[in-house]
Each structure stands twice: as structure tokens, then as C-alpha cells.
Design a protein around this motif. Structure first.
Motif, PDB file in Angstrom:
ATOM      1  N   GLU A  66      11.057 -12.601  13.183  1.00 21.00           N
ATOM      2  CA  GLU A  66      11.015 -11.167  12.860  1.00 21.00           C
ATOM      3  C   GLU A  66       9.601 -10.596  12.879  1.00 21.00           C
ATOM      4  O   GLU A  66       9.434  -9.403  12.643  1.00 21.00           O
ATOM      5  CB  GLU A  66      11.621 -10.955  11.475  1.00 21.00           C
ATOM      6  CG  GLU A  66      13.013 -11.500  11.350  1.00 21.00           C
ATOM      7  CD  GLU A  66      13.415 -11.774   9.910  1.00 21.00           C
ATOM      8  OE1 GLU A  66      12.615 -11.488   8.996  1.00 21.00           O
ATOM      9  OE2 GLU A  66      14.522 -12.276   9.714  1.00 21.00           O
ATOM     10  N   ILE A  67       8.581 -11.406  13.126  1.00 19.74           N
ATOM     11  CA  ILE A  67       7.216 -10.893  13.066  1.00 19.74           C
ATOM     12  C   ILE A  67       6.758 -10.425  14.432  1.00 19.74           C
ATOM     13  O   ILE A  67       7.477 -10.532  15.431  1.00 19.74           O
ATOM     14  CB  ILE A  67       6.229 -11.933  12.474  1.00 19.74           C
ATOM     15  CG1 ILE A  67       6.060 -13.151  13.382  1.00 19.74           C
ATOM     16  CG2 ILE A  67       6.648 -12.341  11.078  1.00 19.74           C
ATOM     17  CD1 ILE A  67       4.984 -14.131  12.917  1.00 19.74           C
TER      18      ILE A  67
ATOM     19  N   SER B 252       0.859 -12.411   8.545  1.00 13.62           N
ATOM     20  CA  SER B 252       1.629 -11.399   9.280  1.00 13.62           C
ATOM     21  C   SER B 252       2.384 -10.464   8.345  1.00 13.62           C
ATOM     22  O   SER B 252       2.835  -9.411   8.771  1.00 13.62           O
ATOM     23  CB  SER B 252       2.608 -12.059  10.245  1.00 13.62           C
ATOM     24  OG  SER B 252       3.712 -12.590   9.541  1.00 13.62           O
ATOM     25  N   ARG B 253       2.523 -10.817   7.085  1.00 15.66           N
ATOM     26  CA  ARG B 253       3.226  -9.977   6.109  1.00 15.66           C
ATOM     27  C   ARG B 253       2.304  -8.960   5.444  1.00 15.66           C
ATOM     28  O   ARG B 253       2.766  -8.079   4.727  1.00 15.66           O
ATOM     29  CB  ARG B 253       3.887 -10.839   5.023  1.00 15.66           C
ATOM     30  CG  ARG B 253       4.763 -11.979   5.533  1.00 15.66           C
ATOM     31  CD  ARG B 253       5.799 -11.569   6.549  1.00 15.66           C
ATOM     32  NE  ARG B 253       6.760 -10.661   6.003  1.00 15.66           N
ATOM     33  CZ  ARG B 253       7.590  -9.925   6.721  1.00 15.66           C
ATOM     34  NH1 ARG B 253       7.582 -10.010   8.025  1.00 15.66           N
ATOM     35  NH2 ARG B 253       8.440  -9.109   6.152  1.00 15.66           N
ATOM     36  N   ILE B 254       0.984  -9.057   5.666  1.00 16.23           N
ATOM     37  CA  ILE B 254       0.017  -8.126   5.091  1.00 16.23           C
ATOM     38  C   ILE B 254       0.098  -6.799   5.846  1.00 16.23           C
ATOM     39  O   ILE B 254       0.104  -6.771   7.082  1.00 16.23           O
ATOM     40  CB  ILE B 254      -1.411  -8.714   5.159  1.00 16.23           C
ATOM     41  CG1 ILE B 254      -1.475 -10.018   4.359  1.00 16.23           C
ATOM     42  CG2 ILE B 254      -2.443  -7.713   4.666  1.00 16.23           C
ATOM     43  CD1 ILE B 254      -2.776 -10.786   4.536  1.00 16.23           C
ATOM     44  N   ALA B 255       0.141  -5.701   5.098  1.00 17.76           N
ATOM     45  CA  ALA B 255       0.371  -4.378   5.693  1.00 17.76           C
ATOM     46  C   ALA B 255      -0.656  -4.015   6.766  1.00 17.76           C
ATOM     47  O   ALA B 255      -0.290  -3.536   7.841  1.00 17.76           O
ATOM     48  CB  ALA B 255       0.392  -3.313   4.603  1.00 17.76           C
TER      49      ALA B 255
ATOM     50  N   ARG C 106       1.118  -4.008  15.451  1.00 16.83           N
ATOM     51  CA  ARG C 106       1.969  -3.004  16.115  1.00 16.83           C
ATOM     52  C   ARG C 106       1.267  -2.466  17.352  1.00 16.83           C
ATOM     53  O   ARG C 106       1.895  -2.218  18.382  1.00 16.83           O
ATOM     54  CB  ARG C 106       2.292  -1.857  15.146  1.00 16.83           C
ATOM     55  CG  ARG C 106       3.495  -2.105  14.333  1.00 16.83           C
ATOM     56  CD  ARG C 106       3.979  -0.846  13.608  1.00 16.83           C
ATOM     57  NE  ARG C 106       4.750  -1.293  12.462  1.00 16.83           N
ATOM     58  CZ  ARG C 106       4.328  -1.273  11.203  1.00 16.83           C
ATOM     59  NH1 ARG C 106       3.166  -0.750  10.912  1.00 16.83           N
ATOM     60  NH2 ARG C 106       5.069  -1.735  10.236  1.00 16.83           N
ATOM     61  N   ILE C 107      -0.048  -2.282  17.245  1.00 18.29           N
ATOM     62  CA  ILE C 107      -0.825  -1.808  18.393  1.00 18.29           C
ATOM     63  C   ILE C 107      -0.872  -2.896  19.468  1.00 18.29           C
ATOM     64  O   ILE C 107      -0.648  -2.634  20.646  1.00 18.29           O
ATOM     65  CB  ILE C 107      -2.246  -1.404  17.946  1.00 18.29           C
ATOM     66  CG1 ILE C 107      -2.177  -0.204  17.007  1.00 18.29           C
ATOM     67  CG2 ILE C 107      -3.123  -1.094  19.164  1.00 18.29           C
ATOM     68  CD1 ILE C 107      -3.473   0.087  16.275  1.00 18.29           C
TER      69      ILE C 107
END
Length: 147
Positions: free
Chosen positions: A46-47, A105-108, A115-116
Motif C-alpha cells: 500500500e505504500i 514511508s508512514r511519515i506524513a 507522491r511527487i
């Protein structure tokens, strides 16, 4: 990522069995690290595509270096290759790296950055590249497999 996770889990079970057979506590640590690595590899489906690359590499290395460690524990590693064996801690280290990739990968802020990056990793645009001494070639990135 799901198949890789199952492979890491199977390796964790194998490490625990050999650890019990040899009464080697280091192999139990390896089994625990590989088990947690299998869980985070499962969740890594999911990452970000960018982060999946690192998780997949480190999870694969956990299996490869772990199998070398198990061969060493069973005294099945060839004597001619003893000087080329990785350190005993290598398999635990790469398992921890895989776990760390998932945690990071869970850090905002990391999610915003990836995403970029994923715009480029998930693109189906064609590009031209050349690796010397080969001729230039145009390739399209293969579509990402669905989880």
C-alpha cells in the motif's frame, strides 16, 4: 509484494526451525526480524511505488543473506567460500532496513515527497536512454502490478 512477503515469512519459519535444532539464539533473532520484515513487506503493498523498490530489495536480501547464514549454521557453507561469506549480522541488518523503509514511508512529510516521485515512477510515458556501449533505446515503464 504479497508473494515476497510470503517468501520472507517462510524463511522466518525456516530460521526458527534451524535455530531450535541448533539451539542458536542468533537464529531466533533472525527469525523474529524476518517475521516482522514479512509483516511490513505485506503492508508495503500500500505504500509509494518509490518506497516499494527499497522494501523489495531489502526483503529479498533478507532471504538471500539469511539463507547464507542458515547454511553457515548448518556447516553446509563451502569451505572454499568462507572468506566470501557476509557477516552473520547482515541478514538481520537488511531485515531491519526493510522494516525501517516501511516505518519511514508512514511519515506524513515522506508521503508528500513520494507522491511527487510516484508521478514519475508510475508514468507510462516513453523515454529514451543509452547505456554505453549499447545503442539508444526507447522504453515504456511496465505498469505496476495491482496489490
Amino acid at each position: 509484494m504479497r508473494k515476497l512477503s510470503a517468501a520472507v515469512a517462510a524463511f522466518a519459519v525456516l530460521a526458527a526451525l534451524i535455530g531450535a535444532h541448533k539451539a542458536d539464539t542468533d537464529l531466533f533473532v533472525l527469525a523474529a526480524a524476518a517475521g516482522l520484515c514479512a509483516y511490513t513487506t505485506w503492508r508495503a503493498a500500500e505504500i509509494s511505488s518509490f518506497m516499494k523498490i527499497f522494501a523489495a530489495i531489502f526483503s529479498t536480501e533478507t532471504i538471500v543473506f539469511g539463507l547464507v547464514r542458515l547454511l553457515q549454521a548448518e556447516a553446509a557453507w563451502p569451505g572454499a567460500l568462507v572468506a566470501y561469506a557476509p557477516p552473520e549480522s547482515m541478514s538481520v541488518t537488511v531485515a531491519v532496513f526493510s522494516i525501517a523503509v516501511y516505518a519511514v514511508s508512514r511519515i506524513a512529510v515522506v508521503q508528500e515527497m513520494t507522491r511527487i516521485a510516484d508521478l514519475y515512477f508510475d508514468s507510462s510515458d516513453r523515454g529514451e536512454g543509452r547505456v554505453w556501449p549499447f545503442p539508444a533505446s526507447r522504453r515504456r515503464r511496465a505498469p505496476s502490478p495491482s496489490p
